[in-house]
Design an enzyme around this catalytic site. Structure first.
Site, PDB file in Angstrom:
ATOM      1  N   LEU A  78      47.388  45.068 -46.764  1.00  0.00           N
ATOM      2  CA  LEU A  78      48.774  45.307 -46.355  1.00  0.00           C
ATOM      3  C   LEU A  78      49.031  44.637 -45.007  1.00  0.00           C
ATOM      4  O   LEU A  78      48.225  44.741 -44.093  1.00  0.00           O
ATOM      5  CB  LEU A  78      49.060  46.804 -46.266  1.00  0.00           C
ATOM      6  CG  LEU A  78      48.903  47.582 -47.572  1.00  0.00           C
ATOM      7  CD1 LEU A  78      49.236  49.055 -47.359  1.00  0.00           C
ATOM      8  CD2 LEU A  78      49.779  46.995 -48.668  1.00  0.00           C
ATOM      9  N   GLY A 119      40.700  51.618 -45.443  1.00  0.00           N
ATOM     10  CA  GLY A 119      41.918  51.452 -44.653  1.00  0.00           C
ATOM     11  C   GLY A 119      43.099  51.073 -45.519  1.00  0.00           C
ATOM     12  O   GLY A 119      43.478  51.794 -46.434  1.00  0.00           O
ATOM     13  N   ASP A 120      43.678  49.914 -45.222  1.00  0.00           N
ATOM     14  CA  ASP A 120      44.839  49.431 -45.974  1.00  0.00           C
ATOM     15  C   ASP A 120      44.444  48.297 -46.917  1.00  0.00           C
ATOM     16  O   ASP A 120      45.266  47.463 -47.272  1.00  0.00           O
ATOM     17  CB  ASP A 120      45.933  48.976 -45.017  1.00  0.00           C
ATOM     18  CG  ASP A 120      45.521  47.779 -44.167  1.00  0.00           C
ATOM     19  OD1 ASP A 120      44.314  47.621 -43.894  1.00  0.00           O
ATOM     20  OD2 ASP A 120      46.404  46.988 -43.781  1.00  0.00           O
ATOM     21  N   GLU A 121      43.186  48.290 -47.342  1.00  0.00           N
ATOM     22  CA  GLU A 121      42.680  47.239 -48.221  1.00  0.00           C
ATOM     23  C   GLU A 121      42.434  47.786 -49.627  1.00  0.00           C
ATOM     24  O   GLU A 121      41.815  48.830 -49.797  1.00  0.00           O
ATOM     25  CB  GLU A 121      41.386  46.658 -47.661  1.00  0.00           C
ATOM     26  CG  GLU A 121      41.576  45.987 -46.314  1.00  0.00           C
ATOM     27  CD  GLU A 121      40.268  45.557 -45.696  1.00  0.00           C
ATOM     28  OE1 GLU A 121      40.320  44.648 -44.856  1.00  0.00           O
ATOM     29  OE2 GLU A 121      39.209  46.111 -46.035  1.00  0.00           O
TER      30      GLU A 121
END
Length: 183
Positions: A78, A119-121
């Protein structure tokens, strides 16, 4: 001298090329397989999104590589999520991650696997997908994130960057290398 493939049987011979009596041995790994099947969901799935986690994804990639099954791997990160998370709070960040996971999951083919790898992965494992097919999947993922996400603080727009690694075209021979290539 060439090493025989795993699971094959090769007769042992002495210096005069006569067969040598041998006793085969086997290792029973059924307990290990049973233990792996009985892992609690939190060992293989992300607690926040319910998606498979990095460990589960890496195991599936290694299995696909071992079985020489072609696949594509998409790595989805993201854009600007740290700023959203820091500026609006981790609670809202978590809500966004759940919404993103739902959007991604609803945008892939039925046999594809979406995983949250940290995380945002996110990553998407696309069995049998050629580079062209993986590009179509990536396009659907990006389109799914085009619409703002409805949160308790109003609609929030997110975008993502997606990389693709194709197993059959990759020189990578293990899961971490393929994931790095997609990243």
């Amino acid at each position: 001298e060439p090493v025989p493939p795993p699971g094959s049987v090769t007769a042992q011979t002495d210096a005069d090329n006569r067969p040598v009596p041998t006793l085969p041995t086997f290792l029973d790994i059924s307990d290990r397989h049973l233990a792996e099947r009985q892992l609690p969901p939190e060992a293989t799935h992300d607690a926040l999104t319910g998606l498979p986690n990095r460990r589960h994804l890496m195991d599936l990639i290694e299995t696909s590589l071992h079985e020489a099954q072609p696949f594509s791997l998409l790595f989805c990160d993201l854009d600007g999520f740290k700023e959203i998370n820091d500026g609006l709070g981790h609670g809202l960040g978590d809500q966004l991650l759940v919404l993103v996971s739902q959007r991604l999951s609803s945008s892939v083919r039925t046999h594809d696997l979406v995983a949250r790898i940290g995380g945002d992965e996110f990553a998407v494992l696309c069995p049998g997908a050629t580079e062209v097919a993986a590009q179509h999947v990536a396009g659907r993922l990006l389109s799914a994130l085009d619409s703002p996400l409805p949160t308790e603080r109003g609609d929030i727009k997110v975008s993502a960057s997606i990389g693709i690694a194709v197993s059959e075209a990759s020189a990578a021979s293990d899961a971490p290398a393929l994931l790095r290539n997609a990243d």
